[in-house]
Design an enzyme around this catalytic site. Structure first.
Site, PDB file in Angstrom:
ATOM      1  N   HIS A 199      12.021  11.441 -11.554  1.00 38.25           N
ATOM      2  CA  HIS A 199      13.307  12.068 -11.277  1.00 38.25           C
ATOM      3  C   HIS A 199      13.987  12.480 -12.583  1.00 38.25           C
ATOM      4  O   HIS A 199      13.842  11.814 -13.606  1.00 38.25           O
ATOM      5  CB  HIS A 199      14.247  11.074 -10.580  1.00 38.25           C
ATOM      6  CG  HIS A 199      13.831  10.716  -9.181  1.00 38.25           C
ATOM      7  ND1 HIS A 199      12.841  11.359  -8.484  1.00 38.25           N
ATOM      8  CD2 HIS A 199      14.320   9.766  -8.332  1.00 38.25           C
ATOM      9  CE1 HIS A 199      12.718  10.815  -7.279  1.00 38.25           C
ATOM     10  NE2 HIS A 199      13.592   9.843  -7.163  1.00 38.25           N
TER      11      HIS A 199
ATOM     12  N   GLN B 257      10.555   7.403 -11.551  1.00 34.80           N
ATOM     13  CA  GLN B 257      11.361   6.614 -10.592  1.00 34.80           C
ATOM     14  C   GLN B 257      10.543   5.529  -9.929  1.00 34.80           C
ATOM     15  O   GLN B 257      11.085   4.597  -9.353  1.00 34.80           O
ATOM     16  CB  GLN B 257      12.015   7.530  -9.550  1.00 34.80           C
ATOM     17  CG  GLN B 257      11.276   7.715  -8.242  1.00 34.80           C
ATOM     18  CD  GLN B 257      10.065   8.634  -8.339  1.00 34.80           C
ATOM     19  OE1 GLN B 257       9.791   9.217  -9.383  1.00 34.80           O
ATOM     20  NE2 GLN B 257       9.347   8.782  -7.234  1.00 34.80           N
TER      21      GLN B 257
ATOM     22  N   ARG C 292      16.606  17.336  -3.939  1.00 36.86           N
ATOM     23  CA  ARG C 292      15.148  17.124  -3.910  1.00 36.86           C
ATOM     24  C   ARG C 292      14.490  18.408  -4.422  1.00 36.86           C
ATOM     25  O   ARG C 292      14.803  19.505  -3.946  1.00 36.86           O
ATOM     26  CB  ARG C 292      14.704  16.844  -2.478  1.00 36.86           C
ATOM     27  CG  ARG C 292      13.254  16.475  -2.358  1.00 36.86           C
ATOM     28  CD  ARG C 292      12.928  15.078  -2.800  1.00 36.86           C
ATOM     29  NE  ARG C 292      13.435  14.064  -1.884  1.00 36.86           N
ATOM     30  CZ  ARG C 292      13.555  12.771  -2.212  1.00 36.86           C
ATOM     31  NH1 ARG C 292      13.239  12.352  -3.426  1.00 36.86           N
ATOM     32  NH2 ARG C 292      14.008  11.901  -1.342  1.00 36.86           N
TER      33      ARG C 292
ATOM     34  N   GLN D 278      15.260  15.407  -7.930  1.00 37.54           N
ATOM     35  CA  GLN D 278      14.461  14.250  -7.526  1.00 37.54           C
ATOM     36  C   GLN D 278      13.111  14.656  -6.940  1.00 37.54           C
ATOM     37  O   GLN D 278      13.015  15.582  -6.121  1.00 37.54           O
ATOM     38  CB  GLN D 278      15.268  13.389  -6.541  1.00 37.54           C
ATOM     39  CG  GLN D 278      16.514  12.826  -7.217  1.00 37.54           C
ATOM     40  CD  GLN D 278      17.362  11.916  -6.344  1.00 37.54           C
ATOM     41  OE1 GLN D 278      18.579  12.040  -6.333  1.00 37.54           O
ATOM     42  NE2 GLN D 278      16.756  10.992  -5.615  1.00 37.54           N
TER      43      GLN D 278
ATOM     44  N   CYS E  81      16.845   4.525  -7.423  1.00 33.89           N
ATOM     45  CA  CYS E  81      16.010   4.980  -8.535  1.00 33.89           C
ATOM     46  C   CYS E  81      16.766   5.847  -9.553  1.00 33.89           C
ATOM     47  O   CYS E  81      16.627   5.650 -10.761  1.00 33.89           O
ATOM     48  CB  CYS E  81      14.780   5.711  -8.014  1.00 33.89           C
ATOM     49  SG  CYS E  81      15.107   6.772  -6.615  1.00 33.89           S
TER      50      CYS E  81
ATOM     51  N   ARG F 288      21.502  -4.258  -0.999  1.00 32.95           N
ATOM     52  CA  ARG F 288      22.057  -4.074  -2.348  1.00 32.95           C
ATOM     53  C   ARG F 288      23.530  -4.405  -2.483  1.00 32.95           C
ATOM     54  O   ARG F 288      23.949  -5.027  -3.450  1.00 32.95           O
ATOM     55  CB  ARG F 288      21.846  -2.628  -2.821  1.00 32.95           C
ATOM     56  CG  ARG F 288      20.519  -2.405  -3.443  1.00 32.95           C
ATOM     57  CD  ARG F 288      20.385  -0.979  -3.956  1.00 32.95           C
ATOM     58  NE  ARG F 288      18.981  -0.608  -3.973  1.00 32.95           N
ATOM     59  CZ  ARG F 288      18.535   0.618  -3.722  1.00 32.95           C
ATOM     60  NH1 ARG F 288      19.377   1.604  -3.439  1.00 32.95           N
ATOM     61  NH2 ARG F 288      17.246   0.862  -3.758  1.00 32.95           N
TER      62      ARG F 288
ATOM     63  N   SER G 202       7.922  12.229  -4.404  1.00 34.65           N
ATOM     64  CA  SER G 202       7.446  10.849  -4.204  1.00 34.65           C
ATOM     65  C   SER G 202       8.604   9.883  -3.983  1.00 34.65           C
ATOM     66  O   SER G 202       8.370   8.756  -3.539  1.00 34.65           O
ATOM     67  CB  SER G 202       6.611  10.395  -5.400  1.00 34.65           C
ATOM     68  OG  SER G 202       7.342  10.605  -6.591  1.00 34.65           O
TER      69      SER G 202
ATOM     70  N   ARG H 264       0.828  -1.224   0.000  1.00 37.42           N
ATOM     71  CA  ARG H 264       0.000   0.000   0.000  1.00 37.42           C
ATOM     72  C   ARG H 264       0.856   1.265   0.000  1.00 37.42           C
ATOM     73  O   ARG H 264       0.338   2.379  -0.027  1.00 37.42           O
ATOM     74  CB  ARG H 264      -0.971   0.013   1.183  1.00 37.42           C
ATOM     75  CG  ARG H 264      -0.318   0.286   2.523  1.00 37.42           C
ATOM     76  CD  ARG H 264      -1.327   0.214   3.651  1.00 37.42           C
ATOM     77  NE  ARG H 264      -0.669   0.422   4.928  1.00 37.42           N
ATOM     78  CZ  ARG H 264      -0.882   1.475   5.707  1.00 37.42           C
ATOM     79  NH1 ARG H 264      -1.731   2.395   5.366  1.00 37.42           N
ATOM     80  NH2 ARG H 264      -0.245   1.582   6.862  1.00 37.42           N
TER      81      ARG H 264
END
Ligand code: NAP
Length: 365
Positions: free
Chosen positions: A272, A348, A265, A162, A135, A102, A165, A10
């Site tokens: 982005h 992104q 940002r 960026q 992203c 990662r 969101s 969600r």
């Protein structure tokens, strides 16, 4: 059919993932189970006429039943649950949107249009953890990955723009709420003196009327050149990812290409963008560069370096909600014939997050 657990469905990434999976008919190939860290027992999504009840995302016993788990929940969740699951001898596939795993040696960063060979080799070797890339890194590679794969890049800087969101659902709402407060305050001053309006807006940005719980500073009418935590070398963690993840995705850890820049940002809601300076290791005609980028995948669109085309297409508005990555402002720089200027935009939440996850699921299936 494989039991697939979906956690974080969600949230921002999870919602986009579900949307894409429905569109592509992925749910017809699996038995899905939906989890939540905060809403177990409550109503989950309805898919193909089936209403799902949410399972407890902290129950290792329940998660152990899954063949494949896709998590869009976040890094803290992964750090907490993934080791417990592995310690319980769970041998399923873990596909994740968060960054925590990662750089693990036994995890692969997935962006199959760019590194399908790395993914296939990893599956062959028995690797079980597959993690979506940062992203901006994924979008950069979807745009100009062909230049790396052709071994043309000596070094690169990336200055990012960026969207809100990128921080998640609550961050988006915070930006929109800030805009609403600004709009309401400005509305009755629009016919008056411009300097008074300007001063009132500056004052408003420093007041408690603007909620900054998520971003830590106003984003509307402003920008924030800091994303994620601080590293000792002065970089942000987001900036560090450009170098480390790009080279890992390309399988170049032993022979890395220098990449650095500043991540910023901005008040875009979704998608982005980034300005790239690429030092080529030899002079290549712009036409050749454009052809290389355009032919790299069906999702790339090269935008002509004109004001009309740039305004129309080289922006978040044009790419949001689509799988397109636009690449434009392609030109040689005054710095020299081997210096390339490029600007690129992409959604992104799609190639930068949800799309590599659902494609990885399909590769495994
Ligand atoms: P998000 O929107 O904050 O959602 C994450 C989880 O927060 C949700 O699944 C939900 O989990 C919980 N939540 C609490 N309040 C919520 C609310 N009001 N609305 C929706 N969810 C709420 O985070 P995200 O942006 O999807 O990011 C998830 C992971 O993907 C992170 O690790 C992030 O770094 C990574 N990522 C994000 C992006 C991006 O552009 N946003 C891109 C690439 C990777 P429960 O149901 O369990 O409570």
């Amino acid at each position: 059919m494989k039991n697939v657990g979906i956690i974080g469905w969600r949230g921002m990434v999870g919602s986009v993932l579900l949307d894409r999976m429905k569109t592509e008919g992925d749910f017809k190939k699996i038995t899905p189970h939906f989890y939540s860290t905060s809403q177990a027992g409550q109503k989950g999504p309805s898919i193909d006429g089936v209403d799902y009840t949410l399972l407890d995302a902290n129950s290792i016993e329940s998660l152990k039943e899954m063949d494949i788990i896709i998590s869009c929940q976040g890094g803290d969740y992964t750090k907490q649950v993934h080791p417990q699951l592995r310690q319980s001898n769970w041998n399923g596939y873990w596909i994740d949107a968060a960054s925590s795993l990662r750089m693990n040696e036994d995890a692969v960063i997935i962006l199959d249009p760019v590194n399908r060979n790395v993914i296939d080799q990893a599956i062959e070797k028995g690797i079980k953890d597959f993690v979506g890339g940062n992203c901006t890194v994924s979008l950069m590679l979807m745009g100009v990955g062909s230049l790396f794969n052709e071994n043309l890049v000596e070094w690169m800087t990336s200055m990012t723009y960026q969207a809100a969101s990128g921080g998640g659902a609550r961050h988006m709402k915070e930006l929109l709420t800030q805009m609403q407060v600004i709009g309401n305050n400005a509305a009755h001053m629009m016919d008056g003196d411009i300097l008074k309006l300007d001063a009132a807006m500056s004052k408003l940005l420093s007041s408690h009327e603007i909620n900054t719980d998520c971003f830590g500073a106003p984003l509307a009418l402003n920008l924030i050149p800091w994303i994620d935590s601080a590293l000792e070398n002065g970089q942000t963690r987001e900036e560090w990812k450009a170098f480390s993840e790009t080279n890992k995705i390309l399988g170049r850890q032993e022979n890395p290409i220098p990449i650095d820049g500043t991540c910023v940002r901005v008040g875009a809601l979704r998608s982005h963008s980034q300005a790239l300076t690429i030092k080529l290791n030899k002079s290549v005609e712009i036409k050749t560069i454009e052809e290389m980028i355009q032919s790299s995948s069906e999702w790339v669109e090269v935008v002509e370096n004109t004001p009309e085309a740039t305004r129309e297409k080289l922006c978040p508005r044009y790419v949001s909600g689509s799988l397109k990555t636009v690449v434009g402002r392609i030109r040689k720089m005054n710095l020299g014939d081997e210096y390339l200027n490029i600007f690129t935009s992409g959604d992104q939440l799609l190639w930068g997050a949800a799309e590599p996850l659902r494609r990885m699921l399909n590769i495994l299936l």
